[in-house]
Design a protein around this motif. Structure first.
Motif, PDB file in Angstrom:
ATOM      1  N   GLY A  64      -2.452 -14.029  13.247  1.00 63.59           N
ATOM      2  CA  GLY A  64      -1.906 -13.063  12.291  1.00 63.59           C
ATOM      3  C   GLY A  64      -1.793 -11.712  12.968  1.00 63.59           C
ATOM      4  N   TYR A  65      -0.597 -11.097  12.913  1.00 57.82           N
ATOM      5  CA  TYR A  65      -0.379  -9.799  13.557  1.00 57.82           C
ATOM      6  C   TYR A  65      -0.593  -8.684  12.539  1.00 57.82           C
ATOM      7  CZ  TYR A  65       1.386 -12.076  17.731  1.00 57.82           C
ATOM      8  OH  TYR A  65       1.482 -12.827  18.882  1.00 57.82           O
ATOM      9  N   PRO A  66      -1.530  -7.768  12.817  1.00 61.98           N
ATOM     10  CA  PRO A  66      -1.886  -6.738  11.829  1.00 61.98           C
ATOM     11  C   PRO A  66      -0.850  -5.618  11.746  1.00 61.98           C
ATOM     12  CG  PRO A  66      -3.166  -6.436  13.842  1.00 61.98           C
ATOM     13  CD  PRO A  66      -2.354  -7.686  14.039  1.00 61.98           C
ATOM     14  N   LEU A  67      -0.393  -5.350  10.531  1.00 64.32           N
ATOM     15  CA  LEU A  67       0.544  -4.259  10.266  1.00 64.32           C
ATOM     16  C   LEU A  67       0.026  -3.491   9.058  1.00 64.32           C
ATOM     17  CD1 LEU A  67       3.264  -2.768  10.637  1.00 64.32           C
ATOM     18  CD2 LEU A  67       4.293  -4.464   9.116  1.00 64.32           C
ATOM     19  N   GLY A  68      -0.272  -2.192   9.242  1.00 67.28           N
ATOM     20  CA  GLY A  68      -0.747  -1.422   8.096  1.00 67.28           C
ATOM     21  C   GLY A  68      -1.316  -0.081   8.481  1.00 67.28           C
ATOM     22  N   TYR A  69      -1.817   0.587   7.457  1.00 66.32           N
ATOM     23  CA  TYR A  69      -2.436   1.905   7.610  1.00 66.32           C
ATOM     24  C   TYR A  69      -3.409   2.075   6.457  1.00 66.32           C
ATOM     25  CZ  TYR A  69      -2.903   7.017   7.558  1.00 66.32           C
ATOM     26  OH  TYR A  69      -3.395   8.308   7.558  1.00 66.32           O
ATOM     27  N   GLU A  79      -4.590   2.507  11.888  1.00 69.78           N
ATOM     28  CA  GLU A  79      -3.188   2.114  11.783  1.00 69.78           C
ATOM     29  C   GLU A  79      -2.892   1.034  12.817  1.00 69.78           C
ATOM     30  OE1 GLU A  79      -0.156   4.967  13.359  1.00 69.78           O
ATOM     31  OE2 GLU A  79      -1.874   6.331  13.459  1.00 69.78           O
ATOM     32  N   SER A  80      -2.003   0.142  12.453  1.00 70.52           N
ATOM     33  CA  SER A  80      -1.600  -0.921  13.366  1.00 70.52           C
ATOM     34  C   SER A  80      -0.109  -1.172  13.216  1.00 70.52           C
ATOM     35  CB  SER A  80      -2.374  -2.213  13.076  1.00 70.52           C
ATOM     36  OG  SER A  80      -1.992  -3.228  13.988  1.00 70.52           O
ATOM     37  N   SER A  81       0.604  -1.136  14.345  1.00 68.92           N
ATOM     38  CA  SER A  81       2.036  -1.410  14.384  1.00 68.92           C
ATOM     39  C   SER A  81       2.263  -2.715  15.138  1.00 68.92           C
ATOM     40  CB  SER A  81       2.778  -0.263  15.070  1.00 68.92           C
ATOM     41  OG  SER A  81       2.475   0.968  14.444  1.00 68.92           O
ATOM     42  N   VAL A  82       3.450  -3.305  14.955  1.00 68.30           N
ATOM     43  CA  VAL A  82       3.727  -4.606  15.556  1.00 68.30           C
ATOM     44  C   VAL A  82       5.057  -4.578  16.294  1.00 68.30           C
ATOM     45  CG1 VAL A  82       4.059  -7.072  15.146  1.00 68.30           C
ATOM     46  CG2 VAL A  82       2.413  -5.806  13.764  1.00 68.30           C
ATOM     47  N   THR A 118      -3.975  -3.513  -2.809  1.00 71.29           N
ATOM     48  CA  THR A 118      -2.689  -4.050  -3.266  1.00 71.29           C
ATOM     49  C   THR A 118      -2.326  -3.538  -4.655  1.00 71.29           C
ATOM     50  OG1 THR A 118      -3.776  -6.007  -4.203  1.00 71.29           O
ATOM     51  CG2 THR A 118      -2.996  -6.160  -1.929  1.00 71.29           C
ATOM     52  N   ALA A 119      -3.261  -2.858  -5.307  1.00 67.84           N
ATOM     53  CA  ALA A 119      -3.039  -2.454  -6.698  1.00 67.84           C
ATOM     54  C   ALA A 119      -2.289  -1.136  -6.821  1.00 67.84           C
ATOM     55  CB  ALA A 119      -4.372  -2.362  -7.428  1.00 67.84           C
ATOM     56  N   THR A 120      -2.636  -0.155  -6.000  1.00 65.89           N
ATOM     57  CA  THR A 120      -2.069   1.186  -6.201  1.00 65.89           C
ATOM     58  C   THR A 120      -1.272   1.713  -5.019  1.00 65.89           C
ATOM     59  OG1 THR A 120      -4.098   2.256  -5.400  1.00 65.89           O
ATOM     60  CG2 THR A 120      -3.971   1.764  -7.753  1.00 65.89           C
ATOM     61  N   THR A 121      -1.557   1.229  -3.805  1.00 66.62           N
ATOM     62  CA  THR A 121      -0.891   1.785  -2.622  1.00 66.62           C
ATOM     63  C   THR A 121       0.574   1.379  -2.559  1.00 66.62           C
ATOM     64  OG1 THR A 121      -2.915   1.884  -1.312  1.00 66.62           O
ATOM     65  CG2 THR A 121      -0.846   1.843  -0.099  1.00 66.62           C
ATOM     66  N   LYS A 122       1.427   2.347  -2.293  1.00 65.64           N
ATOM     67  CA  LYS A 122       2.841   2.092  -2.043  1.00 65.64           C
ATOM     68  C   LYS A 122       3.074   2.283  -0.550  1.00 65.64           C
ATOM     69  CE  LYS A 122       7.377   3.100  -4.027  1.00 65.64           C
ATOM     70  NZ  LYS A 122       8.133   3.969  -4.969  1.00 65.64           N
ATOM     71  N   TYR A 123       3.452   1.202   0.109  1.00 67.06           N
ATOM     72  CA  TYR A 123       3.583   1.202   1.558  1.00 67.06           C
ATOM     73  C   TYR A 123       5.014   1.551   1.973  1.00 67.06           C
ATOM     74  CZ  TYR A 123      -0.887  -1.229   1.405  1.00 67.06           C
ATOM     75  OH  TYR A 123      -2.204  -1.558   1.158  1.00 67.06           O
ATOM     76  N   SER A 229      -4.979   4.488  -0.615  1.00 65.20           N
ATOM     77  CA  SER A 229      -5.936   4.247   0.468  1.00 65.20           C
ATOM     78  C   SER A 229      -5.412   3.281   1.516  1.00 65.20           C
ATOM     79  CB  SER A 229      -7.254   3.729  -0.111  1.00 65.20           C
ATOM     80  OG  SER A 229      -7.024   2.607  -0.937  1.00 65.20           O
ATOM     81  N   GLY A 230      -4.380   2.496   1.174  1.00 65.50           N
ATOM     82  CA  GLY A 230      -3.726   1.649   2.163  1.00 65.50           C
ATOM     83  C   GLY A 230      -4.417   0.327   2.418  1.00 65.50           C
ATOM     84  N   GLY A 231      -3.904  -0.393   3.424  1.00 61.34           N
ATOM     85  CA  GLY A 231      -4.431  -1.698   3.781  1.00 61.34           C
ATOM     86  C   GLY A 231      -3.710  -2.254   4.989  1.00 61.34           C
ATOM     87  N   VAL A 232      -4.093  -3.464   5.375  1.00 63.24           N
ATOM     88  CA  VAL A 232      -3.510  -4.114   6.546  1.00 63.24           C
ATOM     89  C   VAL A 232      -3.087  -5.532   6.173  1.00 63.24           C
ATOM     90  CG1 VAL A 232      -3.925  -4.940   8.890  1.00 63.24           C
ATOM     91  CG2 VAL A 232      -4.886  -2.762   8.157  1.00 63.24           C
ATOM     92  N   ALA A 233      -1.807  -5.826   6.420  1.00 57.74           N
ATOM     93  CA  ALA A 233      -1.279  -7.180   6.235  1.00 57.74           C
ATOM     94  C   ALA A 233      -1.319  -7.904   7.570  1.00 57.74           C
ATOM     95  CB  ALA A 233       0.150  -7.118   5.703  1.00 57.74           C
TER      96      ALA A 233
END
Length: 466
Positions: A64-69, A79-82, A118-123, A229-233
């Protein structure tokens, strides 16, 4: 007093059991012999611990490649970019006569893991073209990209929600189908038309030729436009599950025009993640200062995505025999408690920890209890463990063989390490529990020896032998 036959039978059984008990000091009597703990308990062995920053990690061929902040009040910013390699669906691809692009969509399949909100963050996720094809795969390697923005995703992410999309069928009516959770990003039509759709078949005669030409795509989170607060997919590139979809019209000899859909897969083994951690203003940053390397704090830190690990050592185990006599370790368990008040959604504790040691060259290697080449290993279960116990807010490892070897001086304590690892167990145990893991974003704050209520502890059950 009258005794019935049943009373006499009960009395006789009780006397027999009492007479049979030869080890009144044993712990765990009358239980499954496989799990019984016998002997004397020692649980006051000192344990030193220190927070250490992880080094670079190879990010090629991930599950799984991490993408998020995300912005964590304890761990700061991550932060992670792909970077992604796009390959043709078939070699020598012929797009037909005067093809006209209807849409180009980058489809990123969400894997089984998502960490964060996943509830409040808009990515907000931006997509660019790579300046060069991917040749560097370390987590700290920056992948240069062109300045032109090709597409943007601006929405919440729902990693468990399947979606409906249209399936383009050549020569027939389009159909609606249900697909796993995805991030779908529309890309600039003019760019894809000129760089891919107008290509001659010779440009896709080999994958290498197309990659040399197109380079690839780069996805990163736009931090300024991401809220919450964000997250990582964790993106799944396996089995062509993520791809660049092109829907276009080409000349048809019978109808004049036909709508065609083709998918250019993202190569699962030729992608890379660029991961950054910023601990500015946190207690983590204080502990990482070189001047504080020998300070014993009340807590230490564990963080996935090649962030932080905890080094522990057992300074007196080598003198165990001098203190307690020659000992046979019946069972040793390392108990790691979470520090109270350091976890809450969306930043839940790491669901699994790895435990490994350094060899004499300070290279990571297995503990005997988890070494597939050691006959004492329990790598196939049911011991060793490291899974999070949500009822007691702790992790437990069974380290009987390791402790015995340290006591007997068969091994030297060069350093033992705790770090988050993925819930997904590798098909081969070659590197299980040893290498830093970037397919987990979980984090934990664990109690150290000086913690009054939550502290790391080593329980040793031993029998003194001659």
């Amino acid at each position: 007093m009258k005794f019935t036959k049943q009373d006499l039978l009960t009395l006789l059984i009780g006397l027999f059991l009492f007479a049979s008990c030869k080890n009144p000091d044993g712990v765990g009597l009358d239980v499954d012999p496989g799990t019984a703990i016998t002997g004397t308990l020692v649980n006051n062995e000192p344990i030193r611990s220190q927070t250490i920053k992880e080094g670079d990690v190879n990010t090629s061929g991930l599950t799984g490649y991490p993408l998020g902040y995300m912005v964590d009040p304890i761990f700061g910013k991550t932060e992670s970019s792909v970077a992604m390699t796009v390959v043709p669906d078939v070699l020598s691809k012929d797009f037909g006569t005067t093809p006209v692009l209807d849409s180009a969509i980058l489809v990123l399949n969400l894997g089984s893991q998502f960490y964060g909100d996943t509830a409040t963050t808009k990515y907000s996720i931006d997509v660019y073209q790579l300046t060069n094809k991917i040749t560097k795969y370390k987590s700290s390697d920056l992948q240069a990209h062109n300045a032109q923005l090709l597409g943007n995703f601006n929405s919440k992410i729902f990693p468990k929600t399947k979606i409906k999309v249209f399936d383009i069928v050549a020569g027939k009516a389009d159909t609606l189908k249900t697909v796993p959770a995805q991030i779908r990003i529309k890309l600039d039509k003019d760019f894809i038309q000129s760089t891919i759709l107008n290509l001659a078949p010779a440009a896709t005669s080999t994958e290498a030729k197309f990659v040399d030409y197109f380079k690839g795509l780069y996805a990163e989170v736009n931090k300024q436009n991401t809220t919450g607060s964000g997250g990582v997919a964790f993106l799944n590139f396996a089995s062509t599950s993520s791809y660049l979809q092109l829907v276009y019209k080409k000349t048809n000899t019978t109808n004049g025009k036909d709508t065609v859909s083709v998918n250019f897969p993202l190569a699962a083994t030729n992608a890379a993640a660029n991961i950054k951690h910023d601990y500015t203003g946190t207690e983590v940053a204080t502990q990482l200062l070189p001047a504080n390397a020998n300070t014993q704090y009340n807590v230490t830190y564990l963080q996935g995505l090649a962030g932080l690990k905890t080094k522990i050592s057992f300074p007196t185990l080598a003198n165990f025999t001098n203190t307690y006599g020659k000992a046979l370790v019946n069972k040793a368990e390392l108990v790691i408690d979470l520090s109270a008040g350091t976890f809450a959604n969306p930043f839940a504790p790491a669901q699994r920890l790895s435990l490994y040691r350094w060899d004499i060259a300070e290279q990571p290697t297995f503990l005997p209890d988890n070494n597939p080449n050691d006959p004492r290993s329990s790598i196939t279960g049911p011991y060793f463990d490291g899974y999070f116990d949500s009822l007691k807010n702790r992790y437990v490892f069974i380290v009987t063989s390791y402790v015995q070897d340290l006591i007997d001086k068969k091994l030297t304590d060069y350093g033992t390490f705790l770090a988050p690892t993925s819930l997904i167990t590798p098909a081969s145990p070659t590197n299980a529990y040893v290498l830093p893991d970037v397919t987990s974003a979980g984090r934990s704050v664990i109690g150290s020896a000086g913690n009054a209520t939550n502290k790391i502890k080593l329980n040793i059950y031993y029998t003194k032998i001659n």
